[in-house]
Design a protein around this motif. Structure first.
Motif, PDB file in Angstrom:
ATOM      1  N   GLY A 374       0.648  -1.337   0.133  1.00 52.84           N
ATOM      2  CA  GLY A 374      -0.026   0.116   0.177  1.00 52.84           C
ATOM      3  C   GLY A 374       0.730   1.280   0.043  1.00 52.84           C
ATOM      4  O   GLY A 374       2.114   1.340   0.276  1.00 52.84           O
ATOM      5  N   SER A 375       0.278   2.333  -0.296  1.00 56.22           N
ATOM      6  CA  SER A 375       0.868   3.483  -0.460  1.00 56.22           C
ATOM      7  C   SER A 375       1.438   4.242   0.654  1.00 56.22           C
ATOM      8  O   SER A 375       2.935   4.758   0.753  1.00 56.22           O
ATOM      9  N   TRP A 376       0.760   4.063   1.913  1.00 61.04           N
ATOM     10  CA  TRP A 376       1.255   4.469   3.026  1.00 61.04           C
ATOM     11  C   TRP A 376       2.281   3.850   3.712  1.00 61.04           C
ATOM     12  O   TRP A 376       3.226   4.705   4.188  1.00 61.04           O
ATOM     13  N   THR A 377       2.313   2.292   3.722  1.00 63.01           N
ATOM     14  CA  THR A 377       3.570   1.817   4.111  1.00 63.01           C
ATOM     15  C   THR A 377       4.781   1.955   3.306  1.00 63.01           C
ATOM     16  O   THR A 377       5.955   1.986   3.627  1.00 63.01           O
ATOM     17  N   GLN A 378       4.429   1.912   2.027  1.00 67.95           N
ATOM     18  CA  GLN A 378       5.325   2.209   1.187  1.00 67.95           C
ATOM     19  C   GLN A 378       6.127   3.697   1.321  1.00 67.95           C
ATOM     20  O   GLN A 378       7.587   3.692   1.352  1.00 67.95           O
ATOM     21  N   LYS A 379       5.518   4.618   1.467  1.00 72.48           N
ATOM     22  CA  LYS A 379       6.216   6.003   1.825  1.00 72.48           C
ATOM     23  C   LYS A 379       6.848   5.667   3.277  1.00 72.48           C
ATOM     24  O   LYS A 379       8.067   6.625   3.406  1.00 72.48           O
ATOM     25  N   LEU A 380       6.305   5.071   4.185  1.00 78.18           N
ATOM     26  CA  LEU A 380       6.999   4.974   5.552  1.00 78.18           C
ATOM     27  C   LEU A 380       8.326   4.171   5.132  1.00 78.18           C
ATOM     28  O   LEU A 380       9.295   4.608   6.023  1.00 78.18           O
ATOM     29  N   TYR A 381       8.307   3.023   4.579  1.00 73.59           N
ATOM     30  CA  TYR A 381       9.509   2.273   4.403  1.00 73.59           C
ATOM     31  C   TYR A 381      10.591   3.195   3.793  1.00 73.59           C
ATOM     32  O   TYR A 381      11.708   3.186   4.164  1.00 73.59           O
ATOM     33  N   THR A 382      10.320   4.012   2.780  1.00 75.37           N
ATOM     34  CA  THR A 382      11.008   4.912   2.197  1.00 75.37           C
ATOM     35  C   THR A 382      11.860   5.984   3.087  1.00 75.37           C
ATOM     36  O   THR A 382      13.081   6.337   3.102  1.00 75.37           O
ATOM     37  N   HIS A 383      11.068   6.577   3.901  1.00 69.52           N
ATOM     38  CA  HIS A 383      11.447   7.320   5.272  1.00 69.52           C
ATOM     39  C   HIS A 383      12.366   6.851   5.964  1.00 69.52           C
ATOM     40  O   HIS A 383      13.271   7.245   6.385  1.00 69.52           O
ATOM     41  N   ILE A 384      12.078   5.487   6.388  1.00 69.39           N
ATOM     42  CA  ILE A 384      12.816   4.867   7.354  1.00 69.39           C
ATOM     43  C   ILE A 384      14.369   4.340   6.599  1.00 69.39           C
ATOM     44  O   ILE A 384      15.400   4.537   7.412  1.00 69.39           O
ATOM     45  N   SER A 385      14.227   4.260   5.483  1.00 67.38           N
ATOM     46  CA  SER A 385      15.405   3.927   4.638  1.00 67.38           C
ATOM     47  C   SER A 385      16.201   4.896   4.273  1.00 67.38           C
ATOM     48  O   SER A 385      17.512   4.706   3.980  1.00 67.38           O
ATOM     49  N   SER A 386      15.789   6.004   4.450  1.00 70.59           N
ATOM     50  CA  SER A 386      16.478   7.405   4.300  1.00 70.59           C
ATOM     51  C   SER A 386      17.491   7.644   5.323  1.00 70.59           C
ATOM     52  O   SER A 386      17.629   6.834   6.321  1.00 70.59           O
ATOM     53  N   SER A 387      18.061   8.938   5.028  1.00 73.21           N
ATOM     54  CA  SER A 387      19.288   9.358   6.068  1.00 73.21           C
ATOM     55  C   SER A 387      18.660  10.033   7.239  1.00 73.21           C
ATOM     56  O   SER A 387      19.361  10.790   7.800  1.00 73.21           O
ATOM     57  N   ILE A 388      17.260  10.153   7.502  1.00 73.86           N
ATOM     58  CA  ILE A 388      16.780  10.752   8.522  1.00 73.86           C
ATOM     59  C   ILE A 388      17.185  10.199   9.756  1.00 73.86           C
ATOM     60  O   ILE A 388      17.459   9.054   9.963  1.00 73.86           O
ATOM     61  N   ASP A 389      17.363  11.141  10.832  1.00 68.07           N
ATOM     62  CA  ASP A 389      17.910  10.613  12.106  1.00 68.07           C
ATOM     63  C   ASP A 389      16.711  10.591  12.999  1.00 68.07           C
ATOM     64  O   ASP A 389      17.028  10.467  14.277  1.00 68.07           O
ATOM     65  N   SER A 390      15.659  11.217  12.705  1.00 67.26           N
ATOM     66  CA  SER A 390      14.443  11.131  13.802  1.00 67.26           C
ATOM     67  C   SER A 390      13.288  11.305  12.836  1.00 67.26           C
ATOM     68  O   SER A 390      13.220  11.588  11.912  1.00 67.26           O
ATOM     69  N   LEU A 391      12.068  10.889  13.544  1.00 65.96           N
ATOM     70  CA  LEU A 391      10.765  10.725  12.894  1.00 65.96           C
ATOM     71  C   LEU A 391       9.648  11.024  13.813  1.00 65.96           C
ATOM     72  O   LEU A 391       9.420  10.460  14.830  1.00 65.96           O
ATOM     73  N   GLU A 392       8.729  12.105  13.391  1.00 65.92           N
ATOM     74  CA  GLU A 392       7.517  12.443  14.017  1.00 65.92           C
ATOM     75  C   GLU A 392       6.599  11.392  14.067  1.00 65.92           C
ATOM     76  O   GLU A 392       5.839  11.300  13.020  1.00 65.92           O
ATOM     77  N   VAL A 393       6.252  10.503  15.210  1.00 63.47           N
ATOM     78  CA  VAL A 393       5.076   9.556  15.188  1.00 63.47           C
ATOM     79  C   VAL A 393       4.238   9.953  16.330  1.00 63.47           C
ATOM     80  O   VAL A 393       4.750  10.007  17.515  1.00 63.47           O
ATOM     81  N   SER A 394       2.798   9.738  16.118  1.00 64.66           N
ATOM     82  CA  SER A 394       2.038   9.654  17.177  1.00 64.66           C
ATOM     83  C   SER A 394       1.318   8.675  17.064  1.00 64.66           C
ATOM     84  O   SER A 394       1.194   7.941  16.338  1.00 64.66           O
ATOM     85  N   THR A 395       0.856   8.255  18.669  1.00 64.95           N
ATOM     86  CA  THR A 395       0.233   6.875  18.717  1.00 64.95           C
ATOM     87  C   THR A 395      -0.995   6.940  19.383  1.00 64.95           C
ATOM     88  O   THR A 395      -1.361   7.719  20.229  1.00 64.95           O
ATOM     89  N   GLU A 396      -1.791   5.954  19.259  1.00 60.45           N
ATOM     90  CA  GLU A 396      -3.207   5.729  19.832  1.00 60.45           C
ATOM     91  C   GLU A 396      -3.177   4.169  20.306  1.00 60.45           C
ATOM     92  O   GLU A 396      -3.036   3.364  19.560  1.00 60.45           O
ATOM     93  N   GLY A 397      -3.627   4.026  21.548  1.00 64.30           N
ATOM     94  CA  GLY A 397      -3.489   2.622  22.270  1.00 64.30           C
ATOM     95  C   GLY A 397      -2.450   2.411  23.341  1.00 64.30           C
ATOM     96  O   GLY A 397      -1.938   3.155  23.712  1.00 64.30           O
ATOM     97  N   PRO A 398      -1.941   1.207  23.250  1.00 64.55           N
ATOM     98  CA  PRO A 398      -2.550  -0.090  22.677  1.00 64.55           C
ATOM     99  C   PRO A 398      -3.892  -0.256  23.001  1.00 64.55           C
ATOM    100  O   PRO A 398      -4.533  -0.140  24.219  1.00 64.55           O
ATOM    101  N   TYR A 399      -4.590  -1.355  21.927  1.00 73.23           N
ATOM    102  CA  TYR A 399      -5.937  -1.799  22.262  1.00 73.23           C
ATOM    103  C   TYR A 399      -5.749  -3.368  21.674  1.00 73.23           C
ATOM    104  O   TYR A 399      -5.362  -3.998  21.203  1.00 73.23           O
ATOM    105  N   GLY A 400      -6.502  -4.289  22.753  1.00 77.15           N
ATOM    106  CA  GLY A 400      -6.573  -5.514  22.633  1.00 77.15           C
ATOM    107  C   GLY A 400      -7.330  -6.194  23.594  1.00 77.15           C
ATOM    108  O   GLY A 400      -8.223  -5.106  24.247  1.00 77.15           O
ATOM    109  N   PRO A 401      -7.368  -7.363  23.668  1.00 72.50           N
ATOM    110  CA  PRO A 401      -8.344  -8.077  24.752  1.00 72.50           C
ATOM    111  C   PRO A 401      -8.067  -7.557  25.990  1.00 72.50           C
ATOM    112  O   PRO A 401      -6.971  -7.522  26.317  1.00 72.50           O
ATOM    113  N   ASN A 402      -8.935  -7.727  26.803  1.00 73.72           N
ATOM    114  CA  ASN A 402      -8.776  -7.525  28.646  1.00 73.72           C
ATOM    115  C   ASN A 402      -7.973  -8.654  29.004  1.00 73.72           C
ATOM    116  O   ASN A 402      -7.037  -8.294  29.982  1.00 73.72           O
ATOM    117  N   SER A 403      -7.866  -9.744  28.538  1.00 72.26           N
ATOM    118  CA  SER A 403      -7.211 -10.921  29.048  1.00 72.26           C
ATOM    119  C   SER A 403      -7.099 -11.837  27.817  1.00 72.26           C
ATOM    120  O   SER A 403      -8.015 -11.860  27.030  1.00 72.26           O
TER     121      SER A 403
END
Length: 695
Positions: A374-403
């Motif tokens: 998919g296009s989003w993950t392809q762009k992320l892969y390109t970002h990670i593979s480049s020469s950047i030394d930091s990346l702004e990421v926001s998160t929500e969660g984690p979400y999962g079963p209670n047990s």
């Protein structure tokens, strides 16, 4: 205490369902309503008083009690609690398209829900045709009955909205009571959405035909200030059709961006829908909307922080493993997911990914795996593979079963492609449990199917980097790997890439991932629900008594119909904003010291991992001494080329065990095949559970 809470919640739920059964009957309308109106439709709540007390209060009461109940039940340090939740509500009954895998419990409740809709429609039509057939337009009798049919179809669609938002409330206190998560119950949201949209479409078409027959078609665009505004319903239906069409599988899977952005029109849909039906009908469906918007706002508050991305590993199969810092107080169960947002790729899009780490085994870090498709993950892969030394990421969660119950004699994990990722967290949880010598561990068989040989690099992720031989000595793990599109082992050449590791520099605004309301997240969520709802009732009472009531009774006019619903929505949002913000900021202040300590710990981490890929050992690469624990993966793995796993043979050969847990995650066809085998009745000892991230 837990038994008392369960009894109170059960009584409230049964009473709530009983009201839904009776609300469409002549007894409720003509006998009970006049009596209850004297006490409930007061000057403080107005005409919405009955529905507010009978249909809103019980579910909000359950939501508050369930947060206390789940807080008491959940003991993060004891992964094998005596409390056992069935992951997907019982044994598989059937597998059929388009419903997919349906358990006996799901089938039973689906039939009961359809029966409730049929019961409501029959009662509403009886009231219309035999008790009080309204004919203000002086139409023919059959035309008036046709109109009544269309109106009552809309009433029945409203029943679906009483449940529509429960399945998509991620941090829900309701779903865990029946062993569900928002991910596992998305299909219920889809089913309810299809049914309600179909009924509302019939409702709209019937009224268009009726108005055309009596030459009043332009009333479709009328906005009556003292009664139902037709134009609001028309706008809601147009938005609903757009959301409905773009939520079909073709758009969800092939044109995700269209589905994603169109589906966010739900806010406008809710506004115009409420304006159309009014405040009394809003109170019938208010609990699931109220709880959803609390969850939505808390997710927004959590996502305003930048999450500390520590490192990334690029596997030879071009998949990514991202490792984040987390607070030690963040606990989650295996198979949980984390939502990621990378502003440099998309300002709006959020995507869920499977967590492969164990919160018990890895105290300070959390890892997710991302497959490049998919296009989003392809762009992320390109970002990670480049020469950047930091990346702004926001998160929500984690979400999962209670047990998650892993107490089986044997455990068979069946995966296809990236479907192996939730099972990595399961195996790591078993490694943690193995540290307790008194814990009985199941024999684990991992059956994984990959298209290409280099996908075996997924096996690199099974063990954490700092694992020792003693940590895995009690784990009886066997792996059967199938390479479906290659007939033989490829020759070792320079094209086989080694694992790449990348470290990111910390940013001053980075924070470790933490529960949105702190370690006692569920308990504080109950505080938010209770305080916001009590505040809502007080404000509604004040506005109704001192503003709306005088207009209705002292000026000789009728207060605007649309404004009543708008007041409810506005005050509800204000109360959610105030209560959630106060509790969030208070808990943030309390947890500030802990987060500072976590930041120091993570920033001091400088552990180098092997640069070669254990997955590459199958191609003859030299093994490194510090990677000795990974050798057990090679010894435990059998690789089969050019074939798919014979799942029926594998599952039926699980003899000698009275209790065999079967978990599957992968393509739809694989999940359905495993479900059919487990539901065939030929093997009584198979206990099935599917993990699906495909809607």
């Amino acid at each position: 205490m837990r038994n008392i809470l369960k009894m109170l919640m059960l009584v409230a739920f049964v009473g709530w369902i009983f009201v839904w059964i009776m609300v469409s009957t002549n007894v409720f309308k003509n006998k009970w309503t006049p009596k209850m109106a004297k006490y409930l439709n007061t000057t403080y709540f107005g005409p919405q008083g009955i529905n507010l007390v009978l249909l809103t209060v019980p579910m909000m009461f359950i939501a508050v009690l369930s947060s206390v109940y789940l807080h008491i039940q959940k003991k993060p340090t004891q992964t094998q609690s005596k409390w056992k939740i069935k992951g997907r509500m019982g044994r598989v009954m059937m597998v059929m398209n388009p419903l997919g895998i349906v358990t006996a419990t799901e089938f039973t409740f689906s039939l009961l829900f359809v029966a409730l809709l049929a019961w409501a429609l029959a009662n509403y039509l009886y009231l219309s045709y035999h008790v009080s057939l309204h004919n203000d337009d002086n139409a023919k009798i059959w035309q008036a009955k046709f109109r009544a049919f269309g109106l009552r179809i809309g009433y029945v669609g409203h029943y679906c909205w009483a449940f529509l938002f429960f399945p998509v409330t991620r941090a829900s206190t309701i779903l865990p009571l029946v062993g569900l998560t928002s991910e596992s119950s998305i299909k219920y949201h889809i089913w309810l959405g299809h049914i309600s949209n179909f009924l509302f479409l019939v409702h709209t078409v019937v009224f268009l035909i009726y108005r055309a027959m009596i030459n009043k078609l332009m009333e479709t665009f009328a906005w009556n200030p003292t009664y139902v505004p037709n134009l609001a319903g028309t706008i809601a239906m147009v938005i609903g059709i757009a959301m409905w069409v773009t939520s079909l599988p073709y758009y969800r899977r092939k044109k995700f961006e269209i589905f994603f952005y169109t589906h966010h029109l739900y806010g406008l849909y809710v506004i115009f829908y409420v304006i159309h039906v009014g405040d009394s009908w809003l109170c019938m469906i208010l609990p699931n909307i109220f709880l959803f918007f609390i969850d939505r706002y808390l997710r927004f508050l959590q996502s305003t922080k930048r999450s500390r991305l520590v490192s990334a590993r690029i596997l030879p199969s071009d998949n990514l493993e991202l490792t984040f810092a987390k607070t030690p107080g963040l606990h989650y169960t295996p198979t949980s997911i984390l939502f990621l947002h990378v502003p440099s790729i998309s300002k709006l899009q959020w995507h869920p990914f499977t967590i492969t780490s164990s919160s018990n085994l890895e105290k300070d870090t959390l890892s997710v795996v991302i497959r490049r498709q998919g296009s989003w993950t392809q762009k992320l892969y390109t970002h990670i593979s480049s020469s950047i030394d930091s990346l702004e990421v926001s998160t929500e969660g984690p979400y999962g079963p209670n047990s998650l119950d892993l107490r089986h004699d044997s455990l068979i994990l069946v995966s296809g492609g990236s479907g192996i990722t939730p099972f990595i967290s399961v195996i790591r949880e078993l490694i943690f449990q193995s540290q307790n010598q008194s814990t009985k561990l199941p024999d684990v068989l991992l059956v994984c199917a990959f298209k290409h040989y280099h996908d075996l690099a997924f096996l690199d992720l099974i063990f954490p980097s700092d694992i020792s031989v003693s940590d895995i000595s009690r784990l009886n793990l066997r792996i059967e790997a199938y390479i479906t599109q290659e007939d033989k082992k490829p020759e070792t050449d320079n094209n086989h890439r080694l694992l790449q590791k990348k470290w990111f520099k910390p940013h001053p605004l980075d924070s470790p991932i933490s529960p949105v309301l702190g370690p006692n997240n569920l308990l504080w969520l109950g505080v938010v629900i209770l305080s916001s709802f009590v505040m809502f009732l007080l404000l509604i009472a004040i506005v109704t008594r001192y503003y709306i009531y005088p207009v209705d009774h002292n000026t000789g006019s009728i207060y605007n119909f649309s404004y009543r619903g708008l007041w409810d929505m506005f005050l509800g949002c204000v109360c959610i904003f105030i209560a959630s913000s106060i509790v969030f900021l208070w808990r943030k202040k309390q947890n500030k010291e802990g987060e500072k300590e976590s930041k120091k710990q993570v920033q001091s981490v400088d552990i180098q991992r092997p640069t070669s890929s254990p997955g590459s050992w199958f191609c003859g690469h030299e093994r490194e001494l510090e990677s000795v624990p990974y050798q057990s993966i090679v010894h435990a793995t059998s690789v089969h080329f050019g074939s798919k796993p014979n799942l029926k043979k594998i599952l039926f050969e699980a003899e000698g065990s009275e209790d065999v847990g079967v978990m599957v995650c992968g393509p739809r066809k694989m999940r359905h095949e495993v479900a059919r085998i487990c539901s065939s009745g030929l093997a009584k000892n198979l206990h099935f559970e599917a993990i699906s991230f495909n809607w």
